[in-house]
Motif scaffolding. Structure first.
Motif, PDB file in Angstrom:
ATOM      1  N   ASP A  12       0.831  -1.198   0.000  1.00 14.30           N
ATOM      2  CA  ASP A  12       0.000   0.000   0.000  1.00 14.30           C
ATOM      3  C   ASP A  12       0.870   1.255   0.000  1.00 14.30           C
ATOM      4  O   ASP A  12       1.901   1.316   0.675  1.00 14.30           O
ATOM      5  CB  ASP A  12      -0.905   0.036   1.242  1.00 14.30           C
ATOM      6  N   VAL A  13       0.414   2.260  -0.741  1.00 15.85           N
ATOM      7  CA  VAL A  13       1.125   3.536  -0.792  1.00 15.85           C
ATOM      8  C   VAL A  13       0.525   4.474   0.255  1.00 15.85           C
ATOM      9  O   VAL A  13      -0.689   4.703   0.276  1.00 15.85           O
ATOM     10  CB  VAL A  13       1.021   4.166  -2.197  1.00 15.85           C
ATOM     11  N   LEU A  14       1.383   5.030   1.113  1.00 14.10           N
ATOM     12  CA  LEU A  14       0.919   5.910   2.181  1.00 14.10           C
ATOM     13  C   LEU A  14       1.105   7.386   1.857  1.00 14.10           C
ATOM     14  O   LEU A  14       0.291   8.212   2.251  1.00 14.10           O
ATOM     15  CB  LEU A  14       1.654   5.580   3.488  1.00 14.10           C
ATOM     16  N   CYS A  15       2.196   7.732   1.166  1.00 11.45           N
ATOM     17  CA  CYS A  15       2.387   9.131   0.766  1.00 11.45           C
ATOM     18  C   CYS A  15       3.409   9.194  -0.366  1.00 11.45           C
ATOM     19  O   CYS A  15       4.245   8.294  -0.523  1.00 11.45           O
ATOM     20  CB  CYS A  15       2.829  10.005   1.939  1.00 11.45           C
ATOM     21  N   VAL A  16       3.316  10.259  -1.157  1.00  8.62           N
ATOM     22  CA  VAL A  16       4.244  10.480  -2.271  1.00  8.62           C
ATOM     23  C   VAL A  16       4.738  11.920  -2.213  1.00  8.62           C
ATOM     24  O   VAL A  16       4.057  12.802  -1.678  1.00  8.62           O
ATOM     25  CB  VAL A  16       3.576  10.207  -3.632  1.00  8.62           C
ATOM     26  N   LYS A  17       5.925  12.149  -2.800  1.00  7.97           N
ATOM     27  CA  LYS A  17       6.493  13.493  -2.787  1.00  7.97           C
ATOM     28  C   LYS A  17       7.371  13.705  -4.004  1.00  7.97           C
ATOM     29  O   LYS A  17       8.239  12.882  -4.310  1.00  7.97           O
ATOM     30  CB  LYS A  17       7.317  13.703  -1.505  1.00  7.97           C
ATOM     31  N   TYR A  18       7.129  14.825  -4.730  1.00  7.90           N
ATOM     32  CA  TYR A  18       7.977  15.224  -5.846  1.00  7.90           C
ATOM     33  C   TYR A  18       9.153  16.036  -5.307  1.00  7.90           C
ATOM     34  O   TYR A  18       8.997  16.833  -4.377  1.00  7.90           O
ATOM     35  CB  TYR A  18       7.206  16.103  -6.832  1.00  7.90           C
ATOM     36  N   ILE A  60      10.976  16.893   0.829  1.00 11.59           N
ATOM     37  CA  ILE A  60      12.272  17.028   0.167  1.00 11.59           C
ATOM     38  C   ILE A  60      12.675  18.492   0.216  1.00 11.59           C
ATOM     39  O   ILE A  60      11.857  19.392  -0.002  1.00 11.59           O
ATOM     40  CB  ILE A  60      12.219  16.520  -1.280  1.00 11.59           C
ATOM     41  N   SER A  61      13.942  18.744   0.519  1.00 15.00           N
ATOM     42  CA  SER A  61      14.432  20.114   0.651  1.00 15.00           C
ATOM     43  C   SER A  61      14.410  20.832  -0.690  1.00 15.00           C
ATOM     44  O   SER A  61      14.336  20.210  -1.762  1.00 15.00           O
ATOM     45  CB  SER A  61      15.852  20.110   1.221  1.00 15.00           C
ATOM     46  N   SER A  62      14.500  22.170  -0.629  1.00 12.55           N
ATOM     47  CA  SER A  62      14.402  22.992  -1.849  1.00 12.55           C
ATOM     48  C   SER A  62      15.512  22.696  -2.839  1.00 12.55           C
ATOM     49  O   SER A  62      15.319  22.805  -4.060  1.00 12.55           O
ATOM     50  CB  SER A  62      14.423  24.473  -1.476  1.00 12.55           C
ATOM     51  N   ASP A  63      16.701  22.305  -2.356  1.00 13.77           N
ATOM     52  CA  ASP A  63      17.808  21.992  -3.262  1.00 13.77           C
ATOM     53  C   ASP A  63      17.797  20.535  -3.713  1.00 13.77           C
ATOM     54  O   ASP A  63      18.730  20.080  -4.396  1.00 13.77           O
ATOM     55  CB  ASP A  63      19.139  22.332  -2.601  1.00 13.77           C
ATOM     56  N   SER A  64      16.746  19.791  -3.316  1.00 11.60           N
ATOM     57  CA  SER A  64      16.555  18.395  -3.744  1.00 11.60           C
ATOM     58  C   SER A  64      17.706  17.479  -3.346  1.00 11.60           C
ATOM     59  O   SER A  64      17.981  16.484  -4.021  1.00 11.60           O
ATOM     60  CB  SER A  64      16.342  18.322  -5.265  1.00 11.60           C
ATOM     61  N   THR A  65      18.369  17.790  -2.230  1.00 13.57           N
ATOM     62  CA  THR A  65      19.477  16.949  -1.762  1.00 13.57           C
ATOM     63  C   THR A  65      19.113  16.126  -0.533  1.00 13.57           C
ATOM     64  O   THR A  65      19.731  15.100  -0.265  1.00 13.57           O
ATOM     65  CB  THR A  65      20.700  17.809  -1.438  1.00 13.57           C
ATOM     66  N   PRO A 104      11.417  26.567   3.148  1.00 13.78           N
ATOM     67  CA  PRO A 104      11.983  26.795   1.813  1.00 13.78           C
ATOM     68  C   PRO A 104      13.366  27.436   1.857  1.00 13.78           C
ATOM     69  O   PRO A 104      13.648  28.308   2.677  1.00 13.78           O
ATOM     70  CB  PRO A 104      10.959  27.724   1.154  1.00 13.78           C
ATOM     71  N   LYS A 105      14.246  26.933   0.970  1.00 17.19           N
ATOM     72  CA  LYS A 105      15.602  27.445   0.783  1.00 17.19           C
ATOM     73  C   LYS A 105      16.501  27.256   1.997  1.00 17.19           C
ATOM     74  O   LYS A 105      17.523  27.937   2.141  1.00 17.19           O
ATOM     75  CB  LYS A 105      15.564  28.933   0.391  1.00 17.19           C
ATOM     76  N   THR A 106      16.135  26.351   2.882  1.00 16.16           N
ATOM     77  CA  THR A 106      16.982  26.031   4.039  1.00 16.16           C
ATOM     78  C   THR A 106      16.907  24.533   4.286  1.00 16.16           C
ATOM     79  O   THR A 106      16.139  23.813   3.635  1.00 16.16           O
ATOM     80  CB  THR A 106      16.513  26.766   5.307  1.00 16.16           C
ATOM     81  N   HIS A 107      17.714  24.072   5.237  1.00 17.24           N
ATOM     82  CA  HIS A 107      17.631  22.684   5.691  1.00 17.24           C
ATOM     83  C   HIS A 107      16.979  22.603   7.064  1.00 17.24           C
ATOM     84  O   HIS A 107      17.093  21.574   7.743  1.00 17.24           O
ATOM     85  CB  HIS A 107      19.022  22.049   5.713  1.00 17.24           C
ATOM     86  N   LEU A 108      16.322  23.684   7.485  1.00  9.89           N
ATOM     87  CA  LEU A 108      15.485  23.633   8.683  1.00  9.89           C
ATOM     88  C   LEU A 108      14.159  22.985   8.319  1.00  9.89           C
ATOM     89  O   LEU A 108      13.626  23.212   7.229  1.00  9.89           O
ATOM     90  CB  LEU A 108      15.232  25.039   9.230  1.00  9.89           C
TER      91      LEU A 108
END
Length: 398
Positions: A12-18, A60-65, A104-108
């Motif tokens: 079962d899929v619980l959540c997805v994120k782009y 997922i963080s803004s820099d996708s890392t 956004p734009k941070t790792h907080l």
């Protein structure tokens, strides 16, 4: 919009994120794993293992890392999206984590949980920045504004709460110190009851609770006893000096606290400090008093009882200390004279109070008989009188 492709999953899929760069798609499954696919071809890229219970939320963080996941196992995990390595696993909440989101734009990032709290984390240093409390039930959802200045949470308590960034500086060390104090106070309240020699456990006991207030009360009593010792020593030194020189020397200046309390004696000052302790906290405050201070307090109690000061309070403190420190008091030779004096003075004062109470009771019974002879009712039903007053003041209908 039209359906163009279907990707079969193993559970079962619980959540997805782009990812913000639209390169990757993260999918959380019921088998406790997170699968990462390329968005253009939907080809498998990474599989993230580590959670013991299903992942309920991720971002997922803004820099996708960085990928952050929150799970029913109360843990938050930070993953690198380049190789799928787990950077850090954090025990974040005391219940399931329902929402996580990066600023956004941070790792907080923020996390919200069923334990009614919202927490802010530093994804680079892997440390807790701040905890927000306010909801009275489970938090189900959370949203962070695009500028990162506002956080909105929705809860089972039928409320939404807005948290806004302020201009006040935040010091992580102070936050940790406050959390440690709260945990310590909680541990005091939940800790086991102390063992009293000669007593057994019972279902009925005196109402009491250890807290920071009782600890502070103990500290105030200890400081007062120490001050009284110092002032008494100064006074004795002055008397010895006057006797040695054969002339009267000006008395030393009293401590400002004694002057502020009404220019009282050191012994009386300690009594005033003990009187200010709440009755419900007095036993717990005396319980953690070191025995060296207990010895000094017993000498002060002897002075209070001899002077007839607050006999009921003095006897309560005396009997409690005797019950707790019985073995040490009996084996201490330094307290023999003090305990003998306490025995005599306490008996005399308690007998005086008993006689006074008996006299007052006899006087009250005499007054009761006299009032009964004259048919005077002490407590009579005021209902009839109230009805008469209401009728009297009731406006007449025209």
């Amino acid at each position: 919009m039209a359906h163009i492709k279907t990707l079969e999953m193993t559970d079962d899929v619980l959540c997805v994120k782009y990812s913000p760069d639209n390169r990757l798609l993260a999918v959380a499954l019921l088998d406790n794993t997170v699968k990462v696919f390329f968005t253009d071809t939907l080809k498998y890229f990474l599989s993230l293992y580590g959670h013991k219970l299903p992942v309920l939320t991720m971002d997922i963080s803004s820099d996708s890392t960085l990928l952050v996941t929150g799970s029913s196992d109360k843990n938050i995990k930070l993953w690198g999206l380049e190789f799928g390595d787990c950077h850090k696993s954090l025990f974040a909440h005391n219940d399931s984590i329902m929402a996580v989101q990066f600023v956004p734009k941070t790792h907080l990032f923020f996390s919200a949980s069923k334990d009614h709290t919202v927490k802010c984390w530093d994804g680079d240093k892997f440390e807790l920045v701040q905890t927000f409390e306010g909801h009275h039930a489970e938090i189900w959802c959370m949203a962070v504004s695009h500028d990162g200045n506002t956080v909105v949470t929705g809860s089972h308590d039928r409320s939404m709460r807005l948290w806004e960034r302020t201009q006040e500086p935040l010091f992580v060390e102070e936050e940790r110190e406050m959390e440690r104090e709260l945990e310590y106070e909680h541990s005091l309240a939940q800790g086991p009851e102390p063992v009293i020699p000669g007593e057994v456990e019972s279902e009925v006991a005196m109402a009491g609770k250890k807290s920071m207030e009782t600890m502070k009360a103990t500290e105030r009593i200890m400081e007062a006893i120490e001050l009284a010792k110092q002032e008494t020593f100064k006074q004795k030194e002055h008397e010895d000096l006057c006797q040695a020189t054969g002339r009267q020397i000006p008395s030393p200046v009293k401590h400002p606290l004694l002057l502020a309390t009404g220019n009282v004696t050191p012994s009386r000052y300690v009594l005033e400090v003990v009187k200010k302790v709440k009755s419900s906290e007095l036993d717990e405050a005396l319980l953690v008093l070191p025995f060296s201070f207990v010895m000094d307090l017993l000498r002060l109690l002897n002075e209070w009882i001899m002077g007839g000061w607050e006999i009921e309070l003095s006897c309560r403190c005396l009997f409690f200390l005797l019950r707790i420190h019985h073995n040490q008091i009996v084996s201490s030779r330094n307290l023999l004279s003090v305990m003998d004096s306490l025995r005599q003075n306490t008996r005399k004062r308690v007998k005086d109070i008993r006689d006074m109470t008996g006299f007052n009771m006899a006087g009250l019974r005499f007054l009761q008989r006299k009032m009964a002879e004259k048919n005077i009712k002490i407590f009579e039903d005021a209902t009839d009188i109230l009805e008469q007053i209401r009728k009297k003041h009731k406006p007449r209908n025209r």
